[in-house]
Motif scaffolding. Sequence first.
Motif, PDB file in Angstrom:
ATOM      1  N   ASP A  85       0.815  -1.226   0.000  1.00 38.86           N
ATOM      2  CA  ASP A  85       0.000   0.000   0.000  1.00 38.86           C
ATOM      3  C   ASP A  85       0.847   1.273   0.000  1.00 38.86           C
ATOM      4  O   ASP A  85       0.320   2.363  -0.266  1.00 38.86           O
ATOM      5  CB  ASP A  85      -0.931   0.024   1.221  1.00 38.86           C
ATOM      6  N   ASP A 141      12.430   0.286  -7.413  1.00 38.29           N
ATOM      7  CA  ASP A 141      11.322   1.194  -7.132  1.00 38.29           C
ATOM      8  C   ASP A 141      11.897   2.598  -6.954  1.00 38.29           C
ATOM      9  O   ASP A 141      12.458   2.921  -5.912  1.00 38.29           O
ATOM     10  CB  ASP A 141      10.584   0.757  -5.862  1.00 38.29           C
ATOM     11  N   ARG A 156      -0.723  10.541   1.527  1.00 36.32           N
ATOM     12  CA  ARG A 156      -1.133   9.162   1.785  1.00 36.32           C
ATOM     13  C   ARG A 156      -0.098   8.432   2.645  1.00 36.32           C
ATOM     14  O   ARG A 156      -0.450   7.704   3.581  1.00 36.32           O
ATOM     15  CB  ARG A 156      -1.353   8.429   0.456  1.00 36.32           C
ATOM     16  N   ARG A 202       3.375   1.806  -2.021  1.00 36.05           N
ATOM     17  CA  ARG A 202       3.914   2.090  -3.351  1.00 36.05           C
ATOM     18  C   ARG A 202       3.116   3.216  -3.997  1.00 36.05           C
ATOM     19  O   ARG A 202       1.915   3.376  -3.763  1.00 36.05           O
ATOM     20  CB  ARG A 202       3.848   0.846  -4.242  1.00 36.05           C
ATOM     21  N   VAL A 203       3.780   4.014  -4.827  1.00 39.41           N
ATOM     22  CA  VAL A 203       3.096   5.087  -5.539  1.00 39.41           C
ATOM     23  C   VAL A 203       2.057   4.476  -6.477  1.00 39.41           C
ATOM     24  O   VAL A 203       2.233   3.369  -6.995  1.00 39.41           O
ATOM     25  CB  VAL A 203       4.117   5.946  -6.320  1.00 39.41           C
ATOM     26  N   ARG A 204       0.958   5.190  -6.708  1.00 39.08           N
ATOM     27  CA  ARG A 204      -0.116   4.698  -7.566  1.00 39.08           C
ATOM     28  C   ARG A 204      -0.140   5.451  -8.887  1.00 39.08           C
ATOM     29  O   ARG A 204       0.301   6.593  -8.974  1.00 39.08           O
ATOM     30  CB  ARG A 204      -1.463   4.857  -6.855  1.00 39.08           C
ATOM     31  N   ASP A 205      -0.644   4.803  -9.904  1.00 38.19           N
ATOM     32  CA  ASP A 205      -0.744   5.432 -11.221  1.00 38.19           C
ATOM     33  C   ASP A 205      -1.516   6.746 -11.129  1.00 38.19           C
ATOM     34  O   ASP A 205      -2.594   6.806 -10.512  1.00 38.19           O
ATOM     35  CB  ASP A 205      -1.439   4.500 -12.211  1.00 38.19           C
ATOM     36  N   GLU A 235      -0.829   9.401  -9.490  1.00 38.58           N
ATOM     37  CA  GLU A 235      -0.738  10.085  -8.205  1.00 38.58           C
ATOM     38  C   GLU A 235       0.295  11.216  -8.261  1.00 38.58           C
ATOM     39  O   GLU A 235       1.413  11.034  -8.759  1.00 38.58           O
ATOM     40  CB  GLU A 235      -0.346   9.082  -7.120  1.00 38.58           C
ATOM     41  N   ASP A 280      -0.133  14.218  -3.324  1.00 34.81           N
ATOM     42  CA  ASP A 280      -1.109  13.190  -2.935  1.00 34.81           C
ATOM     43  C   ASP A 280      -0.402  11.971  -2.345  1.00 34.81           C
ATOM     44  O   ASP A 280      -0.866  11.381  -1.356  1.00 34.81           O
ATOM     45  CB  ASP A 280      -1.939  12.767  -4.147  1.00 34.81           C
ATOM     46  N   TYR A 281       0.712  11.593  -2.951  1.00 33.51           N
ATOM     47  CA  TYR A 281       1.471  10.444  -2.448  1.00 33.51           C
ATOM     48  C   TYR A 281       2.020  10.734  -1.055  1.00 33.51           C
ATOM     49  O   TYR A 281       1.927   9.899  -0.140  1.00 33.51           O
ATOM     50  CB  TYR A 281       2.604  10.118  -3.414  1.00 33.51           C
ATOM     51  N   SER A 294       6.143   2.315 -12.632  1.00 35.51           N
ATOM     52  CA  SER A 294       5.877   1.186 -11.735  1.00 35.51           C
ATOM     53  C   SER A 294       7.186   0.535 -11.311  1.00 35.51           C
ATOM     54  O   SER A 294       8.177   0.571 -12.054  1.00 35.51           O
ATOM     55  CB  SER A 294       4.996   0.147 -12.439  1.00 35.51           C
TER      56      SER A 294
END
Length: 375
Positions: A146, A255, A161, A148-151, A153, A157-158, A230
């Motif tokens: 959870d 990563d 989170r 990991r950076v999201r597409d 984002e 925002d990252y 990713s």
Amino acid sequence: MLQSIITVNLPSEETDRRRGPIEFVRSIFGAKLDLRSGKEELSVGAFSLVEGLYRAFAAAGITDAISFLVDKKVVYLDSSEVENDLDLMIEAAKSSGILDKKFKEMHLVMTHTESGIHTLIDIRIQNQVLLGEEEMTVQLSGRVADLRVRDGESAEDYSVRVRGYASDNAQIDQARMVLNGLSQRIGDALRGTLVGSQVSAAPAKVQLIRPNPQVLGGFRKLEFGSQVSSPTYRPTPSKGRSGVYSDPFYYYYYDPYYDYMSYCLIDSMIHSSTWCDSHIHVVEADGSELFLGSDAASHVDDGWAGHDVVSFEGDGLAVDSAIPDSSTGDMLDTSSSGWGSSDAGDSSGSSDTSDSGSSCGSSCGSSCGSSCGGD
């Protein structure tokens, strides 16, 4: 991030050293010599050890192999993230004939995901060690999926989170318990299959590397929003690393956002008093410990270069001009391809890299290059 280690004292016998020329002459005249070497050597063969490992990991529900090397020669390499390939690994090991010979070192790497924790399991066995040392170590290194950076984002925002995750001690404690349970399960399985061995599993901990100026400078190259990258699996690791960067994840998964995640967590610990727990360890790149989570707030004025130097700019990040540029976004990029100096040796074999995994040598599908540094 999440760390645990299992040590295994395998059945072994103390070895004798060779007599020197003078000692040989003395022995002729009846002198009693002490030829103890101060070292011990395994009294169990390679085939039995690998069979025991296979049965232990199968019993523990861990069936995904990454690679298996014996004396730095590649016996099995999964170049395409094939799932449940433990059977393929053991078949490759048996068919290679290498298990019928005496060995110096075995190195098996497994991967496993459970309850949102992705763990790499690095197993090393040495045939000869100093008297009293363990012949086998199992290093577990886990990361929270959870985090990991999201597409799509943005950097802000990252950051929000990640810092929100840090605000809840229960989440990281649960993650640590997941790795702790996995470590205990593996230890119990090894006790059952490696007869005569003494197995000890250390409690799991959380370890964060505090980014230094070189790493902070690399944040300028991170892309967010529609340009998010990713994490990338790489079956062939780059050169050997030192300190806490000598970690399975830094070898097998790239990563680019991991250091920024660590920055957000550590900054939150220092300035927002999150993760006030003695199980949280903040360290320098060389492995020296800086502070525990329970002491983080007292380090608000300790001169860390990362304090207040990173801000948001559009979807991405801006870094204070006092921090020098880094030549690459990957702080540990070695620009190396293939098996690195720590593991490759004089590997030889076929170059098959099909999707079913492969039994191969140093020519196996090297995806590593200037883009494959540490996470």
